[in-house]
Write a protein that holds these residues in place. Sequence first.
Motif, short mmCIF file in Angstrom:
data_model
loop_
_atom_site.label_atom_id
_atom_site.label_comp_id
_atom_site.label_asym_id
_atom_site.label_seq_id
_atom_site.Cartn_x
_atom_site.Cartn_y
_atom_site.Cartn_z
N VAL A 205 36.07 29.71 38.21
CA VAL A 205 37.50 29.78 37.91
C VAL A 205 38.15 30.75 38.90
O VAL A 205 37.67 31.87 39.09
N ASP A 206 39.22 30.33 39.52
CA ASP A 206 39.96 31.15 40.47
C ASP A 206 40.80 32.17 39.70
O ASP A 206 41.70 31.82 38.94
N LEU A 207 40.52 33.46 39.91
CA LEU A 207 41.24 34.50 39.19
C LEU A 207 42.68 34.66 39.66
O LEU A 207 43.46 35.36 39.01
N ARG A 208 43.04 34.02 40.75
CA ARG A 208 44.42 34.10 41.23
C ARG A 208 45.40 33.51 40.22
O ARG A 208 46.60 33.75 40.30
N ARG A 209 44.90 32.70 39.30
CA ARG A 209 45.78 32.12 38.29
C ARG A 209 46.42 33.20 37.43
O ARG A 209 47.50 33.00 36.89
N HIS A 210 45.78 34.35 37.32
CA HIS A 210 46.32 35.43 36.51
C HIS A 210 47.35 36.25 37.28
O HIS A 210 48.24 36.85 36.68
N LEU B 202 37.64 35.83 44.85
CA LEU B 202 38.28 36.14 43.57
C LEU B 202 37.94 35.04 42.57
O LEU B 202 38.82 34.37 42.02
N VAL B 203 36.67 34.84 42.34
CA VAL B 203 36.24 33.75 41.47
C VAL B 203 35.20 34.26 40.49
O VAL B 203 34.38 35.12 40.83
N ARG B 204 35.27 33.81 39.28
CA ARG B 204 34.27 34.10 38.25
C ARG B 204 33.91 32.78 37.57
O ARG B 204 34.76 31.89 37.44
N ALA B 205 32.70 32.68 37.13
CA ALA B 205 32.22 31.44 36.53
C ALA B 205 32.39 31.45 35.02
O ALA B 205 32.11 32.45 34.35
N LEU B 206 32.85 30.34 34.52
CA LEU B 206 33.00 30.12 33.08
C LEU B 206 31.76 29.38 32.59
O LEU B 206 31.36 28.37 33.17
N ARG B 207 31.16 29.87 31.52
CA ARG B 207 29.98 29.20 30.97
C ARG B 207 30.43 28.10 30.02
O ARG B 207 31.24 28.34 29.12
N LEU B 208 29.90 26.90 30.22
CA LEU B 208 30.32 25.73 29.44
C LEU B 208 29.09 25.06 28.84
O LEU B 208 28.24 24.53 29.57
N ASP B 209 28.99 25.08 27.51
CA ASP B 209 27.88 24.42 26.82
C ASP B 209 28.34 23.05 26.33
O ASP B 209 29.40 22.91 25.71
N VAL C 138 32.75 37.44 51.34
CA VAL C 138 34.07 37.93 51.73
C VAL C 138 35.21 37.00 51.33
O VAL C 138 36.38 37.38 51.38
N THR C 139 34.88 35.76 50.93
CA THR C 139 35.95 34.84 50.53
C THR C 139 35.38 33.81 49.57
O THR C 139 34.16 33.72 49.37
N ASP C 140 36.27 33.07 48.94
CA ASP C 140 35.85 31.97 48.07
C ASP C 140 36.48 30.69 48.56
O ASP C 140 37.17 30.67 49.59
N GLY C 141 36.24 29.60 47.83
CA GLY C 141 36.74 28.31 48.29
C GLY C 141 38.24 28.27 48.42
O GLY C 141 38.78 27.73 49.40
N ARG C 142 38.96 28.83 47.45
CA ARG C 142 40.41 28.83 47.52
C ARG C 142 40.91 29.72 48.65
O ARG C 142 41.87 29.37 49.35
N GLY C 143 40.29 30.86 48.84
CA GLY C 143 40.71 31.75 49.91
C GLY C 143 40.52 31.13 51.28
O GLY C 143 41.37 31.26 52.17
#
Length: 1017
Positions: free
Chosen positions: A210-215, A225-232, A104-109
């Motif tokens: 990544v916090d999608l609130r930035r958009h 509202l968070v999605r993960a960025l894949r980083l190699d 129901v929430t993420d770290g920023r929320g």
Amino acid sequence: MVHVVEGDGDLSAEALAKAVTVAAAASPGMRLIRQGRRWVDSGTPPTVTVVAGTPDEHDRTPGDHGRLGAPYLHRTLDGSGATCEVVLIPGTPSTVVFRAFHGVTDGRGLLLWAADVFRVLRGEDPLGAPSRLNDEELIERIVRPGGLPPALPTPKMEWPSLLGRRAATSSGLLRRRRTVDGRHPAATARIAAALADTYGSGHGRFFVPVDLRRHLPEPRSTASLVRALRLDVSAGDTWQEVHQRILTALAESAELAPPFAKSTLRMPLPLLRAVNTGIDHFATRKNRYNSLAYLSHMGSVDLADYSAGEFHARTVYTLGTTSPGSPLEVNLVETGGHTELTVAWHDGPGMAERADAVLDTIEEALSPGKYRQWEGNRTERPLPSGHSVIELFRAQVERTPDRIAVSGPEGDVSYRELSIRADSVAAELRRQGVGAGSVVGLLAGRTVAALAGLWGVLRTGACYLPLDVRHPDARLTDLLDDADVTFCLVERPYDLRECVRSNRKALILDDLVVSDPQSGPGPHPGLGPDHDHAHDLDPDLVPGPVPASAPHEDAAVSPEDLAYVIYTSGSTGRPKGVQIEHRNLLNYVHWATRAFDVDRDTRMPLLTSPSFDVSGTSVFLPLLAGGRVVLMPDDPNHLSLRELLQHSGANTLNLTPAHLDLIGRLDLSPTGYRTVVVVGEQLRVEVAARAQEMFGRDCRIINLYGPTEATIGCTAHTFDPVVDGTGAVVPIGLPADNTTVFLLDSERRFVAPGETGEMYLGGAQLARGYLGRPDLDRERFVHLADESRVYRTGDLARLLPSGEIEYVGRIDDQVKVRGHRVEPAEVARALEQHPAVERAVVATRTRPGHPGKALYGYVLTSSPVTEAELTGHLAELLPSYMVPAATMVVPQLPYTVSGKVDTKALPDPFDGAADSADSADRPDKRGAEAAEPTDPVEEAVADIWARTLGVERSRLDAQADFHRFGGDSLSLLAMAGAVCQELLAPEQEKAFVAQLTRIAGEPTLEQVAALTREALG
């Protein structure tokens, strides 16, 4: 999701529960429960649970397993019941834990809502987050033409755990914590590069939430509202390369790619659970995961947002969790000058040690140990004893009752007589009810009575507040009121001053200290009849047989009791009282006694005002080692200094660089001096070299550094003409015993050797704090990551190749005048108290031909006022060293583009038009060349002025003002000394020096020349 707020001060459970209710009503997403396949607002606020603290739970050791494994951090929140709760753990520190289900929430929320709870606790309205927007709806709003990028292929399970294989049946959730000093740009990239290089087998993969609130910053929502960025990341990649990779991915909005195929999202829940169980079983058996770690950076948190009332947040950190087949989770939060790190994974045998090793790798990547660990900070040294300075002085009196303790114009005073006088003072103070916790004012000059008063106050268990008799009544009244002083010890010449007659009782020192030394106590029976009274304490002040009792019982003081309070200038426009405890003073005494070679043969003058903390060196060190204090009641000038150096018998000096510079101009060759301790300002090599030549090779010139908040002095360096002679300034050396010095940059990171950083001082001499100013305590007395308490000095320094410290300058406008710290803001505030002044700015400028700085005032006025009137106004409010060299009325103040006063654009007080008297008073002189002196005396005085001030001789006319050309009180004394030496005979000097007060009041060339003629007869 778990956020922990730890702080100082109490927090009411009832108030917290009410705030949670109000904040949840403004953010209904925190009241959600699951009904079937839908989330609904329950209307019920999150519960607030009070947990009784235990020692383990309150252990502040970084990474404490017991605390982070506490049961209240592991209760299930999955939507079957409540999805959010708040836990309060009273104690030291007090702790508030915010927990919520990630569904129901993420770290920023959760942080956003937690800040609202504290906002309500402060009596403010919550900002709220009423939006029901979820991540899919948000993405639909921000998606670019052409749609979303395709879903990423499901990552293979190919990376071994950083912590090694876990047991098939995990014993629970492992969490470890570490605090690192400073805020670190590109921290995620630095950590990823370090972990890939240390643990990756050629390459590695990380997921970065990544916090999608930035958009879409608005509307406000607490949803997940968070999605993960894949980083190699490949082993050997620099953190700069990794950081650029992250920035590129964010610029392309790569985090918007669907994390799963739509078919996965349509999978029935029982089947999805079975798939997750299979993933977890495979990961456990094969020790293979979809990445090396999740790296979650929550950004920067302002501690003020999580403080309310008496509760002041000290830190905020996030505790992660695990999911099926998930790798290690690393969480970061930047707060209060620190970076909080936590790791989370499945627990098992040996996992805690491995987690700590991962944290070691991360800490080293952010804050290299070679910067944090400086050999100079290895200063641990046990004190020779736990006896207080009161006990040490009483013991010294018993050992050497007939030795001379004080000498001066009043004659010689023995240790016995000084002690008897101190006992008289203490007895009267006790009769008046003075004792532990009291602050007693001490308004006296550099006299025997002042010393007796000081020791008398200490013997009652109270602390003393030294006051400068030269300061105006208004200033002293403010200090006495601020310190809540009820009793003030006053010498007879000052008993009628208004500052001690208002709302407090003045006890006349002269009446209290009159006693017959013959009636004093003999040898204390506890010492034995054959005790050698000529035997002194050794250089480390080992007390030996300290009397079990004394003829007049001294109060027993603890190391935490206050010894004295001294006021310094305040940047807020208000002086601040520094509280020095007995343990602070005792550590300084033991260290400085050894460092300066103080012993029974030491004879040290008291040159500075008792209100200047460096006077403690001249008072405590000789008297606790069986030596002698040499009194010089007159203010330093070339005559009194010459008398002191040649005829007083002194062999050790404690003075400021300005005084040393003045002595250097006297053309003397004093003999027998062992040590010259220089403190209060930056010591230039040329001044030290001249002093070394004057006092001889066998005399040590010691450069002592230390703000009042670190008890007189906390680093020292002995000048070496060969080694130091090539530089411009003398190093300040190495820390004192049990003292530490750290150099940190503006982000509170440790700087590399040779780089400039702000000095943070720690250790045994650190003051308790500011009297009645908890706000300033929190600002200036801070904690490093290891919880050690340090003082932010505002002084810049660097580590030299020799391993010693060199002072560089200030990070602010603070300036040293005659060794005293002066905040221009306090002077400006005093100027604005004049009825004609609407706005005032005080700036510092370098004086022509001089390395030091002087104060200059600039005012906007509502009615006509002269510089003389403004100077007189300030003289009634401030000490003389805080009065600007010149104050100019300006039509307007220049501002920078950021809206601050542009001090560089203010009129130059050294400009030709401003060098002489005000142009408004002397319109005929505006822009004109200075007139030639009228006679040989004025000509000679003008030449002396030009050399002293470092200005062109042609710019000086009869009305030239010494202060307007940048002269201060010490350079005025140097000028007067040069006049005496070059123009007057020895028998004429006293007549001229007697007129120094007139010269200071009207320091024009014409006036000095006239007084010179009078002295010549």
